[in-house]
Structure formats: C-alpha cells, structure tokens
Write a protein that holds these residues in place. Structure first.
Motif, mmCIF file in Angstrom:
data_model
loop_
_atom_site.group_PDB
_atom_site.id
_atom_site.type_symbol
_atom_site.label_atom_id
_atom_site.label_comp_id
_atom_site.label_asym_id
_atom_site.label_seq_id
_atom_site.Cartn_x
_atom_site.Cartn_y
_atom_site.Cartn_z
ATOM 1 N N VAL B 64 0.842 -1.199 0.000
ATOM 2 C CA VAL B 64 0.000 0.000 0.000
ATOM 3 C C VAL B 64 0.883 1.257 0.000
ATOM 4 N N THR B 65 1.967 1.224 0.770
ATOM 5 C CA THR B 65 2.888 2.370 0.787
ATOM 6 C C THR B 65 3.448 2.643 -0.607
ATOM 7 N N ALA B 66 3.863 1.572 -1.278
ATOM 8 C CA ALA B 66 4.433 1.749 -2.623
ATOM 9 C C ALA B 66 3.374 2.278 -3.585
ATOM 10 N N ALA B 67 2.172 1.711 -3.520
ATOM 11 C CA ALA B 67 1.109 2.137 -4.436
ATOM 12 C C ALA B 67 0.740 3.598 -4.174
ATOM 13 N N TRP B 82 -2.271 10.815 -0.486
ATOM 14 C CA TRP B 82 -1.439 9.630 -0.750
ATOM 15 C C TRP B 82 -0.190 9.639 0.105
ATOM 16 N N ASP B 83 0.361 10.827 0.354
ATOM 17 C CA ASP B 83 1.559 10.900 1.190
ATOM 18 C C ASP B 83 1.251 10.433 2.613
ATOM 19 N N ARG B 84 0.148 10.951 3.145
ATOM 20 C CA ARG B 84 -0.234 10.543 4.504
ATOM 21 C C ARG B 84 -0.537 9.053 4.563
ATOM 22 N N LEU B 85 -1.238 8.579 3.536
ATOM 23 C CA LEU B 85 -1.586 7.158 3.506
ATOM 24 C C LEU B 85 -0.314 6.308 3.458
ATOM 25 N N ALA B 86 0.650 6.733 2.622
ATOM 26 C CA ALA B 86 1.905 5.986 2.502
ATOM 27 C C ALA B 86 2.621 5.931 3.851
ATOM 28 N N GLY B 87 2.666 7.071 4.537
ATOM 29 C CA GLY B 87 3.354 7.120 5.824
ATOM 30 C C GLY B 87 2.658 6.265 6.866
ATOM 31 N N ALA B 88 1.324 6.374 6.916
ATOM 32 C CA ALA B 88 0.555 5.602 7.902
ATOM 33 C C ALA B 88 0.745 4.113 7.664
ATOM 34 N N SER B 89 0.699 3.721 6.392
ATOM 35 C CA SER B 89 0.811 2.306 6.069
ATOM 36 C C SER B 89 2.219 1.782 6.351
ATOM 37 N N ALA B 90 3.239 2.598 6.072
ATOM 38 C CA ALA B 90 4.611 2.158 6.345
ATOM 39 C C ALA B 90 4.832 1.949 7.842
ATOM 40 N N GLU B 91 4.234 2.832 8.649
ATOM 41 C CA GLU B 91 4.371 2.679 10.094
ATOM 42 C C GLU B 91 3.765 1.348 10.550
ATOM 43 N N LEU B 92 2.576 1.058 10.024
ATOM 44 C CA LEU B 92 1.935 -0.208 10.381
ATOM 45 C C LEU B 92 2.743 -1.387 9.844
ATOM 46 N N GLY B 93 3.314 -1.201 8.650
ATOM 47 C CA GLY B 93 4.135 -2.267 8.081
ATOM 48 C C GLY B 93 5.325 -2.589 8.970
ATOM 49 N N VAL B 94 5.981 -1.544 9.468
ATOM 50 C CA VAL B 94 7.124 -1.756 10.359
ATOM 51 C C VAL B 94 6.664 -2.437 11.647
ATOM 52 N N LEU B 131 14.944 -1.397 6.238
ATOM 53 C CA LEU B 131 14.689 -0.594 5.043
ATOM 54 C C LEU B 131 13.583 0.429 5.320
ATOM 55 N N TYR B 132 12.504 -0.028 5.931
ATOM 56 C CA TYR B 132 11.375 0.869 6.160
ATOM 57 C C TYR B 132 11.537 1.702 7.424
ATOM 58 N N LEU B 133 12.362 1.223 8.338
ATOM 59 C CA LEU B 133 12.702 2.052 9.492
ATOM 60 C C LEU B 133 13.419 3.316 9.016
ATOM 61 N N GLY B 134 14.299 3.160 8.030
ATOM 62 C CA GLY B 134 14.986 4.307 7.450
ATOM 63 C C GLY B 134 14.007 5.245 6.769
ATOM 64 N N TYR B 135 13.052 4.668 6.053
ATOM 65 C CA TYR B 135 12.024 5.481 5.385
ATOM 66 C C TYR B 135 11.239 6.300 6.410
ATOM 67 N N LEU B 136 10.887 5.666 7.521
ATOM 68 C CA LEU B 136 10.137 6.390 8.560
ATOM 69 C C LEU B 136 10.984 7.496 9.178
ATOM 70 N N ALA B 154 7.985 9.957 -1.324
ATOM 71 C CA ALA B 154 7.427 9.010 -2.287
ATOM 72 C C ALA B 154 8.541 8.331 -3.075
ATOM 73 N N ILE B 155 9.541 9.123 -3.490
ATOM 74 C CA ILE B 155 10.655 8.524 -4.244
ATOM 75 C C ILE B 155 11.419 7.542 -3.355
ATOM 76 N N ALA B 156 11.635 7.939 -2.087
ATOM 77 C CA ALA B 156 12.350 7.044 -1.159
ATOM 78 C C ALA B 156 11.595 5.731 -0.979
ATOM 79 N N ALA B 157 10.262 5.815 -0.874
ATOM 80 C CA ALA B 157 9.466 4.592 -0.685
ATOM 81 C C ALA B 157 9.602 3.685 -1.895
ATOM 82 N N LEU B 158 9.614 4.268 -3.087
ATOM 83 C CA LEU B 158 9.710 3.436 -4.292
ATOM 84 C C LEU B 158 11.105 2.823 -4.435
ATOM 85 N N ILE B 159 12.148 3.586 -4.069
ATOM 86 C CA ILE B 159 13.507 3.030 -4.143
ATOM 87 C C ILE B 159 13.620 1.835 -3.185
ATOM 88 N N ALA B 160 13.059 1.997 -1.997
ATOM 89 C CA ALA B 160 13.100 0.903 -1.017
ATOM 90 C C ALA B 160 12.335 -0.306 -1.546
#
Lengths: 224, 249
Positions: B64-67, B82-94, B131-136, B154-160
């Motif tokens: 979801v973060t990548a999308a 989308w930015d907020r959604l990406a951040g929220a989802s990455a936090e839950l992912g971690v 990887l996602y800890l760094g993104y957060l 967004a670019i950082a999330a896609l690179i990860a």
C-alpha cells in the motif's frame, strides 16, 4: 552540451575539490585502514580467521568508508551555496547524477585498491582469480556509487543528514555487501565459476540503481 | 492544496474498530481452543495463527505504501492524501514486521531450539524492517515545504520497494548455495487440518480489519498534526503583525 560532457564536468569539479581539499586522502582512507586494523584486534590474527573472512571484512571496511565519501560529496555542495550555483548552471539532472556518481566511484576504486593491498598484506591472503575480483569490485562500486548518490541527494539539505544517511543506505546495500563478499570468496578460493552469478547480480543492481538515479535525481535535486 | 482530513467516515471507522475487536476475540478462541493441537510441535504451533497473519499484513502494508507513493508521484493523482496514507501504512508495516520477527523468534525457540536462524525468509524480513525504518526516519524530519518533502518521501518509498525483490533473491541464493538443508521442519509443509486452515483465515481477516482500522486512525492523527502546525504558524504570524490571535480550539 551532451549529458556525458556535462557529467564529465561535474565529475571533474568534484574530483578537483577532493584533490585540493585532500579530505578523501587525509580522512576517509585512514579511516578505512584503521577499520582493517581493528578487525585484526577483534579476530585473533594467529588463528587464521582473518585470511578466511578477509572478503567480508574488506567489503565492510569499504562500505563504512563509502558512507563517509558519499556524505562528503554532498557536504561540499552545502558550502558557499554551491548547490544553488550548480542548480543555476542549467545542467541536466541526469548529468549531475552521473557526474557525482562517477566521481564517488573513482574515489572508491582507489580506496578499494589501497584497502585491498592492505588486506592482502596484513591478513596474509593469497590472491587468485584476479579477473573475477576486478569485475566484482567494478560492478559493486558502480552500485555503491549510484545508490549513494541517489540517497545523498535524498537526504541533502535536511537536518540530521549525517545520522540518517547510513540508516537509509545500509539496508539497501545489503545485496551488494552479500554479492561482493561471496564473489570475492569464490574468486579467492579458486572457483571463479561460482562467482559469476554474484557478479551478474551486482551488475543488475548497478544498472537498476543507475537508471533510477538518472530518472529521479533531477526532481530530488530541485527539491533539496 | 486541500486534502481530506479523514480517510473513512467516522461511523465506518467505529464499525471497523468493533469488528476488529470481535474478530480478534474469535481468533483467540479458535487459536487457543478451537484448533487442534499440532502432532509434532504441540502447543507452540498455535503461534502460527498470529505469526503468519502478521507477516501477510506487513507485505500488504508495504505494498500500500508503494502504491500510494506512486499515486502521489503521478501528476494527475497528486494529493497529500497519498503521502499521509503511505506514511501511515509504512508505520503499520514496520509494526507488523517487528511483530512477525518477534513471534517467529518465540516460535523458533521451542520448535527449532534457536531464537534465530540464518534462513532466507528471516534475513529478508530483517532487512525489510530496517529498510522501512529508514524510510520512517526520513519522513519524521520536518520541512517547511509539504509538497517537496512528500515528493522526496514518495521517491524514497519506491527506491526501497525496488530493493525488496533484490534482497529476497540475493539472500535466498546465498542460503541455498551454502546450506543445502534448511532448518524448516518438513512437517510445516504437510497437509494442514481443516480447522487449522480456518483459524489461519480468521487470523488473516482479523489482522486485515485491524490494519484498516489503525490505518484510518493514523491518517487522522497525521492530518490533525498538519492542522496543528498550520494553526501554530498562523498564530505566530498574527502575533508578529499585532492582529488579535484567535486561540486554537
């Protein structure tokens, strides 16, 4: 001006700054060498450990030193508003990326040559399969430099950059560390055939992150 | 740029909260008593009903973060939503990745006799976590320009995200080249009992509902944080120009 020529100019600028400031020679290189020395303290040199794990230790030392080199490459842009100057020069983002990455790659190759010599002499490693070793080092270094430049610009201009960069970079570089170490092990053990898949992996990594850098560097550079 | 300050309707959010609570209770009942005991692993196998859904949710959350990051970068769908959604989802992912690692470790000790094994899946999950800890960490750094930093995020999330398959393949290769037999118990691949499969599905559903509920809450929190920041800036400006300050509600 073509992208390649612009990239050459940027690379030349960065290398000239390094050759004049001598930070790479007087700080980053000695740092790499002291890491090599510290490994010998951690692992008893008398028990033959060092020669066996030399590839891993070598790449860890390179990885740590490369963090400094990458940080340095963007630190120079912070001083005297150099970033704004470069931005106003009207160069293509892709060219700046390729130039900075090439400069970092060249610095790292020199660093690897010296650290590699140090490892061979200090850890008593007998060298085989020099061709595999050279190709591995080249592919791994391009991957390192491309990823480093990409994350360098990502973290450029923001606070806490120094502490953030290693956390961002090291997990992404895990496959490079893994591939380069295995390929070196296979090369040194005289089984270069086993190393080729790893060299291929390193090559794919290098191409992929160079491509991402060419695409993403421009927008990131504008924001930084 | 106006962005929606809630992801879901508050009633729907409340319903999700109740549903996740109920489904987690059902999962606990099935996991602890409903499902039969495993023949070889005994009670320890029951950790599967938490471990596997947690792993599945971690992958879903990073997907979801990548999308969401891609949708932000796409000019026609660019929105801070989308930015907020990406951040929220990455936090839950971690969070779910950490849970996966801890639960897997707890499961590994009684079954394999070790807390950690250098298995391809374990190592990949650990790298994913960092990887996602760094993104957060990147996201957490404040910046004056929300659109600019959202683009960076967004670019950082896609690179990860691009790195995940490379890490997976390289680690898998490493472990299969150097270690022929894996520590995984072959029993794990054996046919799974009907009630066990049902319990696993309940776990996946319960965790997914919980994820959606937490995603909505985290999104709401992010939008409130943004609003607070905006009001603080407004108050500071008003103070400067000597205008009467409207105290934040």
């Amino acid at each position: 001006m073509s992208v390649w020529r612009e990239a050459g100019l940027v690379a030349g600028k960065d290398l000239r700054i390094e050759s004049r400031s001598r930070v790479a020679v007087s700080q980053i290189l000695p740092f790499g060498l002291i890491v090599i020395l510290l490994f010998a303290f951690a692992l008893d040199p008398d028990r033959g450990f060092l020669a066996r794990v030399a590839p891993g230790l070598f790449w860890i030392a390179v990885l740590l030193a490369s963090l400094l080199a990458i940080g340095r490459a963007f630190q120079t842009e912070e001083q005297h508003n150099a970033r704004d100057g470069l931005r106003l020069a009207g160069l293509d983002g892709a060219a700046i990326f390729l130039g900075k990455a090439a400069a970092i790659a060249l610095e790292l190759l020199v660093l690897e040559a010296i650290l590699g010599t140090g490892v061979v002499l200090l850890y008593n490693v007998s060298v085989h399969g020099i061709g595999v070793l050279l190709l591995t080092a080249l592919a791994a270094t391009i991957g390192l430099a491309a990823t480093g430049t990409l994350y360098g610009v990502l973290a450029a201009g923001i606070r806490l950059r120094e502490t953030l960069l290693p956390l961002l970079l090291l997990p992404v570089l895990a496959p490079v560390m893994l591939g380069a170490t295995r390929a070196f092990e296979d090369g040194l053990e005289g089984a270069p055939g086993d190393a080729w898949p790893w060299v291929a992996l390193l090559g794919i990594f290098a191409v992929l992150y160079t491509a991402i850098g060419v695409l993403a560097f421009g927008p990131l550079w504008e924001e930084s | 740029m106006r962005t929606r300050d809630r992801l879901l309707d508050p009633r729907l959010s409340r319903a999700l909260g109740v549903a996740s609570l109920v489904s987690l209770v059902v999962l606990a009942l099935f996991g602890l008593w409903g499902a039969p005991e495993d023949g070889t692993q005994k009670e320890a196998q029951r950790l599967m009903y938490l471990h596997v859904p947690a792993a599945w949710l971690a992958y879903l959350a990073f997907g979801v973060t990548a999308a969401a990051s891609a949708l932000f970068l796409w000019p026609r769908t660019r929105s801070l939503v989308w930015d907020r959604l990406a951040g929220a989802s990455a936090e839950l992912g971690v969070l779910f990745t950490a849970l996966t690692l801890v639960l897997g470790s707890l499961w590994g000790k009684p079954v394999w006799g070790i807390w950690w094994a250098w298995d391809a899946r374990l190592v990949t999950t650990a790298v994913l976590f960092f990887l996602y800890l760094g993104y957060l960490a990147l996201r957490r750094i404040p910046s004056g320009d929300p659109i600019g930093s959202a683009k960076r995020n967004a670019i950082a999330a896609l690179i990860a995200f691009v790195d995940v398959p490379i890490v997976h393949f390289s680690v898998e290769w490493w472990r299969t080249l150097h270690q022929k037999a894996t520590v995984f118990n072959p029993q794990l691949d054996a046919k799974i009992d009907g009630v066990m499969a049902l319990t696993l599905w309940i776990g996946v559903i319960a965790f997914t509902i919980l994820y959606l509920y937490l995603l909505d809450k985290r999104y709401r929190l992010a939008s409130l944080e943004d609003e607070m920041e905006e009001r603080e800036v407004e108050a500071a400006i008003a103070e400067r120009i000597g205008a009467p300050v409207e105290v934040a509600r």
